[in-house]
Scaffold this motif. Structure first.
Motif, PDB file in Angstrom:
ATOM      1  N   VAL A 141     -37.699  29.820 107.343  1.00 51.05           N
ATOM      2  CA  VAL A 141     -36.296  30.021 106.979  1.00 51.05           C
ATOM      3  C   VAL A 141     -35.846  28.720 106.327  1.00 51.05           C
ATOM      4  N   LEU A 142     -35.812  28.706 104.992  1.00 44.72           N
ATOM      5  CA  LEU A 142     -35.583  27.477 104.232  1.00 44.72           C
ATOM      6  C   LEU A 142     -34.384  27.654 103.306  1.00 44.72           C
ATOM      7  N   ASN A 143     -33.491  26.669 103.317  1.00 48.67           N
ATOM      8  CA  ASN A 143     -32.254  26.731 102.554  1.00 48.67           C
ATOM      9  C   ASN A 143     -32.369  25.888 101.282  1.00 48.67           C
ATOM     10  N   PHE A 144     -32.418  26.557 100.131  1.00 45.51           N
ATOM     11  CA  PHE A 144     -32.472  25.905  98.831  1.00 45.51           C
ATOM     12  C   PHE A 144     -31.104  26.003  98.158  1.00 45.51           C
ATOM     13  N   GLY A 145     -30.935  25.246  97.063  1.00 46.35           N
ATOM     14  CA  GLY A 145     -29.664  25.366  96.369  1.00 46.35           C
ATOM     15  C   GLY A 145     -29.625  24.620  95.060  1.00 46.35           C
ATOM     16  N   VAL A 146     -28.570  24.900  94.286  1.00 41.76           N
ATOM     17  CA  VAL A 146     -28.242  24.168  93.065  1.00 41.76           C
ATOM     18  C   VAL A 146     -26.876  23.551  93.289  1.00 41.76           C
ATOM     19  N   SER A 147     -26.800  22.220  93.231  1.00 34.69           N
ATOM     20  CA  SER A 147     -25.543  21.542  93.536  1.00 34.69           C
ATOM     21  C   SER A 147     -24.682  21.310  92.304  1.00 34.69           C
ATOM     22  N   PRO A 199     -25.107  33.125 101.849  1.00 32.21           N
ATOM     23  CA  PRO A 199     -25.768  33.506 100.594  1.00 32.21           C
ATOM     24  C   PRO A 199     -24.893  33.346  99.351  1.00 32.21           C
ATOM     25  N   ALA A 200     -24.027  32.321  99.298  1.00 31.63           N
ATOM     26  CA  ALA A 200     -23.274  32.063  98.078  1.00 31.63           C
ATOM     27  C   ALA A 200     -24.247  31.811  96.915  1.00 31.63           C
ATOM     28  N   PRO A 201     -23.825  32.034  95.655  1.00 30.67           N
ATOM     29  CA  PRO A 201     -24.758  31.932  94.525  1.00 30.67           C
ATOM     30  C   PRO A 201     -25.468  30.593  94.404  1.00 30.67           C
ATOM     31  N   SER A 202     -24.837  29.505  94.861  1.00 37.12           N
ATOM     32  CA  SER A 202     -25.460  28.191  94.706  1.00 37.12           C
ATOM     33  C   SER A 202     -26.464  27.878  95.799  1.00 37.12           C
ATOM     34  N   ARG A 203     -26.510  28.676  96.851  1.00 35.74           N
ATOM     35  CA  ARG A 203     -27.397  28.433  97.979  1.00 35.74           C
ATOM     36  C   ARG A 203     -28.168  29.715  98.272  1.00 35.74           C
ATOM     37  N   PHE A 204     -29.428  29.582  98.633  1.00 39.37           N
ATOM     38  CA  PHE A 204     -30.196  30.799  98.912  1.00 39.37           C
ATOM     39  C   PHE A 204     -31.334  30.501  99.886  1.00 39.37           C
ATOM     40  N   ILE A 205     -31.681  31.487 100.680  1.00 43.70           N
ATOM     41  CA  ILE A 205     -32.823  31.434 101.584  1.00 43.70           C
ATOM     42  C   ILE A 205     -33.825  32.470 101.087  1.00 43.70           C
ATOM     43  N   PRO A 206     -34.970  32.042 100.538  1.00 46.86           N
ATOM     44  CA  PRO A 206     -35.920  33.009  99.979  1.00 46.86           C
ATOM     45  C   PRO A 206     -36.589  33.853 101.065  1.00 46.86           C
ATOM     46  N   ALA A 207     -36.987  35.039 100.675  1.00 46.02           N
ATOM     47  CA  ALA A 207     -37.760  35.886 101.577  1.00 46.02           C
ATOM     48  C   ALA A 207     -39.144  35.286 101.782  1.00 46.02           C
ATOM     49  N   SER A 208     -39.777  35.615 102.904  1.00 44.97           N
ATOM     50  CA  SER A 208     -41.124  35.114 103.171  1.00 44.97           C
ATOM     51  C   SER A 208     -41.938  36.208 103.858  1.00 44.97           C
ATOM     52  N   PRO A 209     -42.984  36.718 103.186  1.00 41.14           N
ATOM     53  CA  PRO A 209     -43.797  37.769 103.790  1.00 41.14           C
ATOM     54  C   PRO A 209     -44.813  37.239 104.787  1.00 41.14           C
ATOM     55  N   GLY A 210     -44.987  35.913 104.861  1.00 38.68           N
ATOM     56  CA  GLY A 210     -46.014  35.337 105.726  1.00 38.68           C
ATOM     57  C   GLY A 210     -45.421  34.517 106.852  1.00 38.68           C
ATOM     58  N   GLU A 211     -46.306  33.872 107.623  1.00 39.19           N
ATOM     59  CA  GLU A 211     -45.858  33.035 108.725  1.00 39.19           C
ATOM     60  C   GLU A 211     -46.618  31.712 108.702  1.00 39.19           C
ATOM     61  N   ILE A 212     -46.117  30.754 109.471  1.00 40.23           N
ATOM     62  CA  ILE A 212     -46.719  29.437 109.587  1.00 40.23           C
ATOM     63  C   ILE A 212     -47.465  29.363 110.914  1.00 40.23           C
ATOM     64  N   GLY A 246     -30.377  19.687  83.074  1.00 39.37           N
ATOM     65  CA  GLY A 246     -28.982  19.728  83.496  1.00 39.37           C
ATOM     66  C   GLY A 246     -28.763  20.322  84.869  1.00 39.37           C
ATOM     67  N   PHE A 247     -29.811  20.873  85.462  1.00 43.36           N
ATOM     68  CA  PHE A 247     -29.713  21.450  86.806  1.00 43.36           C
ATOM     69  C   PHE A 247     -30.054  20.398  87.862  1.00 43.36           C
ATOM     70  N   THR A 248     -29.207  20.258  88.871  1.00 45.27           N
ATOM     71  CA  THR A 248     -29.503  19.424  90.035  1.00 45.27           C
ATOM     72  C   THR A 248     -29.704  20.343  91.225  1.00 45.27           C
ATOM     73  N   ARG A 249     -30.915  20.298  91.766  1.00 45.81           N
ATOM     74  CA  ARG A 249     -31.269  21.214  92.855  1.00 45.81           C
ATOM     75  C   ARG A 249     -31.322  20.474  94.188  1.00 45.81           C
ATOM     76  N   THR A 250     -31.102  21.186  95.257  1.00 46.14           N
ATOM     77  CA  THR A 250     -31.244  20.626  96.597  1.00 46.14           C
ATOM     78  C   THR A 250     -32.440  21.295  97.275  1.00 46.14           C
ATOM     79  N   TRP A 251     -33.167  20.488  98.054  1.00 43.44           N
ATOM     80  CA  TRP A 251     -34.405  20.953  98.673  1.00 43.44           C
ATOM     81  C   TRP A 251     -34.304  20.819 100.185  1.00 43.44           C
ATOM     82  N   PRO A 252     -34.843  21.776 100.924  1.00 33.51           N
ATOM     83  CA  PRO A 252     -34.760  21.699 102.392  1.00 33.51           C
ATOM     84  C   PRO A 252     -35.624  20.567 102.938  1.00 33.51           C
ATOM     85  N   LEU A 253     -35.125  19.911 103.968  1.00 31.50           N
ATOM     86  CA  LEU A 253     -35.864  18.856 104.655  1.00 31.50           C
ATOM     87  C   LEU A 253     -36.473  19.359 105.956  1.00 31.50           C
TER      88      LEU A 253
END
Length: 288
Positions: free
Chosen positions: A122-128, A147-160, A55-62
């Motif tokens: 810096v990646l923007n995820f979410g539940v639509s 940072p609304a509840p439906s959208r979030f940017i996770p922390a990242s301890p590393g680098e690319i 029942g969850f529809t998620r959005t993924w960063p491009l």
């Protein structure tokens, strides 16, 4: 929190083009409420709980939200591979939690234009939307942004890091006992390629090397890089003079644009037998 592909050095990192996942998968708490906004306690019991993970529809960063390709030609693209989320096991009356899959994978697309200074994702995820089996639903407001509840940017301890595997050309007499070919992992620091001393993760094997071995025999070996350095490869000359080319089949994240033609290729190097180095103290030598 995002994870990194290599976490044994001073700085955690993933190479551009290499998969990484979650260190801590995201989770949402779902609170059932009536139209009036009051907690619907019976929804938390038995068959009244109709919410499934599907029942969850998620959005993924491009793309990354900040990092840009060389020349500022656009944001660095990202590829996502989503595993199935799940409703965490619970007892009647306990809260409902939805958790992302630990098998989710992400990677930044590696192209020649992605050779940029190391960066933190810096990646923007979410539940639509969320909807249960009875059609009871929730939808994020159209104005929702992190940072609304439906959208979030996770922390990242590393680098690319934009990386490659560097093999060194070598030469020596055809009657030497063995010729050593060094190799190492490098990354682009913004101005040049430098040894990736944080890489003690990458495995290597001579089984992945294409080598005619016309003028030498390659000693079979394998291992892991240590502070970015591997091997070296050991070549045993067979007594004839000539040059052999070794081509190492590497994953995309360790390929490089070696001939500056705009395409990524496997690393390679030559071993030349029948050449004497001479004295390092001689600055100029002229024959008559």
């Amino acid at each position: 929190t995002l994870d990194a592909a290599c976490t044994v050095g001073t700085t955690d990192f993933s190479y551009t083009g290499q998969d990484f996942g979650w260190l801590v998968p995201p989770r949402f708490q779902v609170t059932p409420r009536s139209a009036g906004g009051n907690l619907t306690q019976n929804y938390l019991s038995g068959d009244f709980m109709k919410l499934a993970a599907a029942g969850f529809t998620r959005t993924w960063p491009l793309t990354d939200q900040v990092a840009t390709l060389s020349g500022g030609s656009g944001l660095v693209p990202l590829v996502s591979s989503a595993g199935p989320g799940l409703i965490e096991p619970r007892a009647d009356g306990n809260p409902i939690f939805y958790r992302y899959s630990g098998s989710d994978l992400f990677r930044y697309s590696k192209t020649v234009g992605a050779a940029i200074t190391p960066f933190t994702p810096v990646l923007n995820f979410g539940v639509s939307s969320v909807i249960d089996a009875d059609g009871v639903s929730w939808s994020a407001p159209a104005t929702a942004t992190a940072p609304a509840p439906s959208r979030f940017i996770p922390a990242s301890p590393g680098e690319i890091r934009y990386g490659r595997l560097q093999m060194e050309n070598v030469y020596g007499p055809e009657n030497v006992d063995e010729l050593l070919m060094p190799f190492s992992a490098e990354y682009w620091n913004g101005s040049r390629f430098v040894t990736n001393t944080d890489d003690s993760c990458t495995p290597w094997s001579t089984a992945n090397i294409t080598d005619s071995q016309t003028y030498h025999s390659l000693v079979a070996d394998s291992g892991n890089l240590a502070t970015g350095i591997g091997g070296p490869l050991v070549l045993n000359p067979n007594g004839d003079r000539g040059t052999d080319t070794l081509i190492w089949d590497m994953p995309l994240w360790l390929e490089g644009d070696w001939n500056q033609d705009g395409a990524l290729e496997d690393p390679s190097a030559t071993a030349t037998f029948g050449v004497f180095r001479g004295n390092d103290r001689i600055v100029y030598w002229r024959e008559r």
